[in-house]
Design a protein around this motif. Structure first.
Motif, PDB file in Angstrom:
ATOM      1  N   UNK A  97      43.305  56.417  35.880  1.00  0.00           N
ATOM      2  CA  UNK A  97      42.231  55.427  35.770  1.00  0.00           C
ATOM      3  C   UNK A  97      42.817  54.032  35.543  1.00  0.00           C
ATOM      4  N   UNK A  98      43.797  53.939  34.666  1.00  0.00           N
ATOM      5  CA  UNK A  98      44.425  52.641  34.372  1.00  0.00           C
ATOM      6  C   UNK A  98      45.068  52.036  35.622  1.00  0.00           C
ATOM      7  N   UNK A  99      45.697  52.879  36.439  1.00  0.00           N
ATOM      8  CA  UNK A  99      46.450  52.419  37.609  1.00  0.00           C
ATOM      9  C   UNK A  99      45.678  52.637  38.916  1.00  0.00           C
ATOM     10  N   UNK A 100      44.354  52.710  38.840  1.00  0.00           N
ATOM     11  CA  UNK A 100      43.543  53.088  40.001  1.00  0.00           C
ATOM     12  C   UNK A 100      43.441  52.015  41.076  1.00  0.00           C
ATOM     13  N   UNK A 104      49.438  54.477  44.072  1.00  0.00           N
ATOM     14  CA  UNK A 104      49.617  55.911  44.300  1.00  0.00           C
ATOM     15  C   UNK A 104      50.839  56.390  43.535  1.00  0.00           C
ATOM     16  N   UNK A 105      50.769  57.626  43.047  1.00  0.00           N
ATOM     17  CA  UNK A 105      51.917  58.225  42.353  1.00  0.00           C
ATOM     18  C   UNK A 105      52.948  58.717  43.372  1.00  0.00           C
ATOM     19  N   UNK A 106      54.222  58.454  43.080  1.00  0.00           N
ATOM     20  CA  UNK A 106      55.329  58.885  43.936  1.00  0.00           C
ATOM     21  C   UNK A 106      56.442  59.413  43.032  1.00  0.00           C
ATOM     22  N   UNK A 107      57.045  60.531  43.410  1.00  0.00           N
ATOM     23  CA  UNK A 107      58.196  61.038  42.658  1.00  0.00           C
ATOM     24  C   UNK A 107      59.450  60.274  43.047  1.00  0.00           C
ATOM     25  N   UNK A 123      56.304  57.349  39.568  1.00  0.00           N
ATOM     26  CA  UNK A 123      56.076  55.914  39.475  1.00  0.00           C
ATOM     27  C   UNK A 123      54.815  55.610  40.275  1.00  0.00           C
ATOM     28  N   UNK A 124      54.035  54.649  39.814  1.00  0.00           N
ATOM     29  CA  UNK A 124      52.852  54.192  40.554  1.00  0.00           C
ATOM     30  C   UNK A 124      53.257  53.022  41.445  1.00  0.00           C
ATOM     31  N   UNK A 125      52.984  53.151  42.752  1.00  0.00           N
ATOM     32  CA  UNK A 125      53.307  52.103  43.718  1.00  0.00           C
ATOM     33  C   UNK A 125      52.054  51.660  44.446  1.00  0.00           C
TER      34      UNK A 125
END
Length: 194
Positions: A97-100, A104-107, A123-125
Motif C-alpha cells: 500500500x505504501x509503495x502502490x 513493482x516488487x523485483x527480486x 526492491x520496489x521499482x
C-alpha cells in the motif's frame, strides 16, 4: 500500467510460502521504517542508480500536482546504497500500500555495506511504463518541482532533505540527490510550501 500496483504485486509475487524476506530501501524506506522488522542492515545493490523521476500522487504530491520521489534506473556498474530490512511476508500488506504508486516488487541480490556477504531480497521499482512516471529533468528543474510540491505525507522537500541526510549517515555520496539538494537550497524559503 496503472499507478496503483497493489493487486499486481500480490499476483506477480506471492510471498506466503516464505518465513522472512529481505527488503531493500533506497528512498524514504532508508529513514522511515513505519513497519516492524526482524533485522536492519546497511546494504547496496549493483547495476542501479537512484533518480527522482517518479511521480508521487499519494504521499509527496496530489493527483493534480504530483511530487517527485526516487526510483531506480538500470546502469551497468552502478552501485546504489540504502537500508535492508528483514521482514515477515505479512509486512507486505502495509508495504504494498505504501509503495502502490507505480512501484513493482523485483527480486535482486543485496550486498552488505558493513561486512562481506549477500542475500536475495526485494526492491520496489517504478519504471517508465507506469502512469505516475515523470521522467528525466535537470537537477534544477527537479528541485523547482520538489519545492512547489506537497502531499498528505508532507512537503516534497522534506523527502529530499531527509534522504540526503540519511545517505550522509551511511557515508554514501549520491551525486544526483546531493545536486538536487544544492539546487533546492538556492530557492528562497518563501517559495517553499509550509
Amino acid at each position: 500500467m496503472s499507478h496503483n500496483t497493489i493487486a499486481l504485486n500480490k499476483q506477480r509475487q506471492p510471498l506466503d510460502h516464505l518465513e522472512s524476506v529481505w527488503l531493500f530501501g533506497y528512498g524514504s524506506l532508508i529513514y522511515k521504517a513505519d513497519f516492524e522488522y526482524l533485522q536492519r542492515r546497511p546494504a547496496f545493490i549493483w547495476g542501479w542508480q537512484r533518480r527522482f523521476w517518479q511521480g508521487s500522487h499519494d504521499h509527496r504530491g496530489t493527483p493534480e500536482a504530483p511530487g517527485r520521489v526516487a526510483t531506480l534506473i538500470e546502469k551497468p556498474g552502478a552501485r546504489c546504497a540504502g537500508m535492508a530490512y528483514k521482514v515477515t511476508p505479512d509486512t507486505f500488506e502495509h508495504l504494498d500500500h505504501r509503495e502502490k504508486n507505480g512501484y513493482l516488487r523485483v527480486f535482486t541480490a543485496l550486498h552488505w555495506l558493513d561486512e562481506p556477504g549477500e542475500a536475495e531480497g526485494l526492491v520496489y521499482l517504478a519504471s517508465a511504463d507506469n502512469e505516475a512516471w515523470l521522467g528525466p529533468a535537470t537537477e534544477a528543474e527537479i528541485a523547482a518541482h520538489i519545492a512547489r510540491s506537497e502531499g498528505p505525507s508532507g512537503p516534497n522537500s522534506e523527502y529530499l532533505l531527509k534522504l540526503a541526510e540519511a545517505l550522509r549517515e551511511l557515508d554514501e555520496h549520491d551525486e544526483h540527490v546531493f545536486a538536487i539538494e544544492q539546487e533546492l537550497i538556492k530557492i528562497p524559503a518563501d517559495n517553499l510550501p509550509e
